[in-house]
Design a protein around this motif. Structure first.
Motif, PDB file in Angstrom:
ATOM      1  N   THR A 166     -36.948   7.873 -10.756  1.00 42.88           N
ATOM      2  CA  THR A 166     -36.449   7.694 -12.107  1.00 42.88           C
ATOM      3  C   THR A 166     -34.967   7.998 -12.102  1.00 42.88           C
ATOM      4  OG1 THR A 166     -36.630   8.401 -14.414  1.00 42.88           O
ATOM      5  CG2 THR A 166     -37.079  10.047 -12.735  1.00 42.88           C
ATOM      6  N   THR A 194     -42.161   7.911 -19.819  1.00 44.68           N
ATOM      7  CA  THR A 194     -41.000   8.057 -18.944  1.00 44.68           C
ATOM      8  C   THR A 194     -40.826   6.771 -18.151  1.00 44.68           C
ATOM      9  OG1 THR A 194     -41.401  10.435 -18.745  1.00 44.68           O
ATOM     10  CG2 THR A 194     -39.954   9.433 -17.110  1.00 44.68           C
ATOM     11  N   PHE A 196     -39.729   4.563 -14.939  1.00 46.40           N
ATOM     12  CA  PHE A 196     -39.669   4.728 -13.490  1.00 46.40           C
ATOM     13  C   PHE A 196     -39.303   3.394 -12.845  1.00 46.40           C
ATOM     14  CE2 PHE A 196     -42.635   7.958 -14.948  1.00 46.40           C
ATOM     15  CZ  PHE A 196     -42.217   9.091 -14.275  1.00 46.40           C
TER      16      PHE A 196
END
Length: 347
Positions: A166, A194, A196
Motif C-alpha cells: 500500500t 484500505t 492496496f
C-alpha cells in the motif's frame, strides 16, 4: 431445723440455663460496668491510599477512535486474578487499591467485530498513583487469496511471485504453490477499507511477466481475492510447419526433357520421299545433341570459372558445322539426280 445462711456475692451470680440442649452460662445484670475482655482476633485496619496503587486504561483503535466494551483481566505474580473490568463509553477502565508490584494484563475481548485483541503485557503498579496505560487494538486482518491464471484457458499457474503493498510500502511477498494459489493475512488500517496494489515480480515457467500492477481494496475481517493473468511466451508455441534441412533440387540444374528425335544419315540409294532436306548427315551432331553434349553435368555446386566463357564459341562452331552438313547433303542429292537422268536417257 438448721438454717444455712446464704452469703451475698458482690459480683454477678452465674445462673445456669438450658439453651437448645446445651448448657450455657449467662451473666446477670450488674450495677458496676464490667471490664472489657480482650478479643483474640482483630479486623485489619484499612490501608492508606498512599500505600496502594492502580492502573488507568484508555482503549483506542489505529484511527484514534475510543473503544467501549473491551474486557480485561489483571493477574498477580502468582497467576491469580486480582481484578477485571470493561471499558466504558469513553474507552476507560481503572483498577484501584492494588498492592504495589508487577501484574499481568490480559485483554479477553475487544468488544468489536472489526478489531483484534492485543497480546498480554506486564504492568508495574507503584504506590500512591494509577499508572496510565493506552492500548490500541489493531483492525482485524483481511483474508487474502492470491491466484495466477493463464490468460487464455484460465488454468491456475504455480511459481508466480507477487508483491502486495500500500502506498510506497511492500507488506507481503507471495508465491503461488502447486495449485496456483497462495494465502495470507493482510493488515488493514481503516475501519471502512484500505487501498492496496499487487505487482508480479516473477512469472511462471513458459509465461511472460504480467507487467501492469493491479489495485484492490480490503476491509477488516473480510476475505478478498486477487488474480493475476499471464500470457504464454512466443518461444513455447510449436510451429505449424517443420523446416527441412535438405535443400531442394533446382529444376534448372538438369534438363527435364531428353530429345527424342535423332537425325539419321541419308542413304544415297534410298527413296527420295523418305529423305528429309533438313536431316543431318551421319557423324554431324544436331543442335540439340550439341547442346546436350556441351552442357555441364548437374551437381550440387558450381566451380569458379577461369578465363573467358567458351559458350558463344561452341554455339558458333555448331552452327558452322550444321551449315556445312546441309550444303554437303544438298550437293550429294544433286549428284544422285544427275546420274538418274543420264541412265534414263541412255536406255
Amino acid at each position: 431445723m438448721r438454717i444455712r445462711s446464704v452469703r451475698c456475692l458482690p459480683a454477678a451470680v452465674a445462673v445456669a440455663a438450658i439453651v437448645t440442649g446445651t448448657l450455657a452460662w449467662a451473666p446477670t445484670a450488674s450495677a458496676q460496668s464490667p471490664e472489657p475482655t480482650p478479643s483474640n482476633s482483630t479486623a485489619p485496619a484499612p490501608r492508606a491510599a498512599e500505600d496502594t496503587g492502580g492502573i488507568a486504561i484508555l482503549k483506542k483503535d489505529p484511527a484514534g477512535d475510543v473503544l467501549s466494551g473491551a474486557t480485561f483481566s489483571l493477574l498477580d505474580s502468582a497467576g491469580k486474578e486480582a481484578a477485571n473490568g470493561t471499558t466504558n463509553a469513553d474507552g476507560q477502565l481503572v483498577f484501584k487499591d492494588l498492592t504495589p508490584g508487577v501484574y499481568r494484563l490480559k485483554e479477553d475481548s475487544s468488544g468489536s467485530k472489526l478489531h483484534d485483541t492485543v497480546e498480554d503485557q506486564d504492568v508495574i503498579v507503584t504506590p500512591g498513583t494509577a499508572a496510565p496505560l493506552t492500548i490500541i487494538d489493531p483492525f482485524k486482518p483481511a483474508s487474502l487469496l492470491l491466484q495466477a491464471k493463464d490468460d487464455k484457458s484460465g488454468k491456475l499457474l504455480p511459481g508466480a511471485t507477487v508483491n502486495i503493498g500500500t502506498g510506497d510500502k511492500t507488506l507481503l511477498t507471495l508465491t503461488t504453490g502447486d495449485k496456483g494459489t497462495a494465502t495470507a493475512q493482510l493488515p488493514v488500517n481503516n475501519r471502512t477499507s484500505t487501498d492496496f496494489w499487487a505487482k508480479q515480480t516473477n512469472a511462471p515457467d513458459g509465461y511472460d511477466l504480467s507487467t501492469p500492477s493491479k489495485t484492490f481494496t480490503a476491509k477488516p475481517g473480510t476475505p478478498v481475492t486477487v488474480t493475476v493473468t499471464n500470457a504464454k511466451t512466443s518461444t513455447t508455441e510449436q510451429p505449424t510447419e517443420q523446416p527441412t534441412d535438405k535443400p531442394t533440387e533446382q529444376s534448372t540444374d538438369k534438363p527435364t526433357e531428353q530429345p527424342t528425335d535423332k537425325s539419321t544419315p541419308d542413304q544415297p540409294e534410298g527413296d527420295e520421299d523418305t529423305s528429309s532436306p533438313s536431316a543431318s548427315p551421319s557423324g554431324t551432331p544436331s543442335i540439340d545433341e550439341t547442346t546436350s553434349s556441351t552442357a555441364a553435368p548437374a551437381n550440387g555446386g558450381t566451380l569458379a570459372h577461369t578465363g573467358a566463357d567458351a559458350t558463344p564459341w561452341l554455339i558458333g562452331g555448331a552452327a558452322l558445322l550444321l551449315t556445312a552438313g546441309g550444303i554437303a547433303v544438298f550437293v550429294a542429292r544433286r549428284r544422285t539426280q544427275g546420274k538418274s537422268d543420264d541412265g534414263t536417257a541412255e536406255s
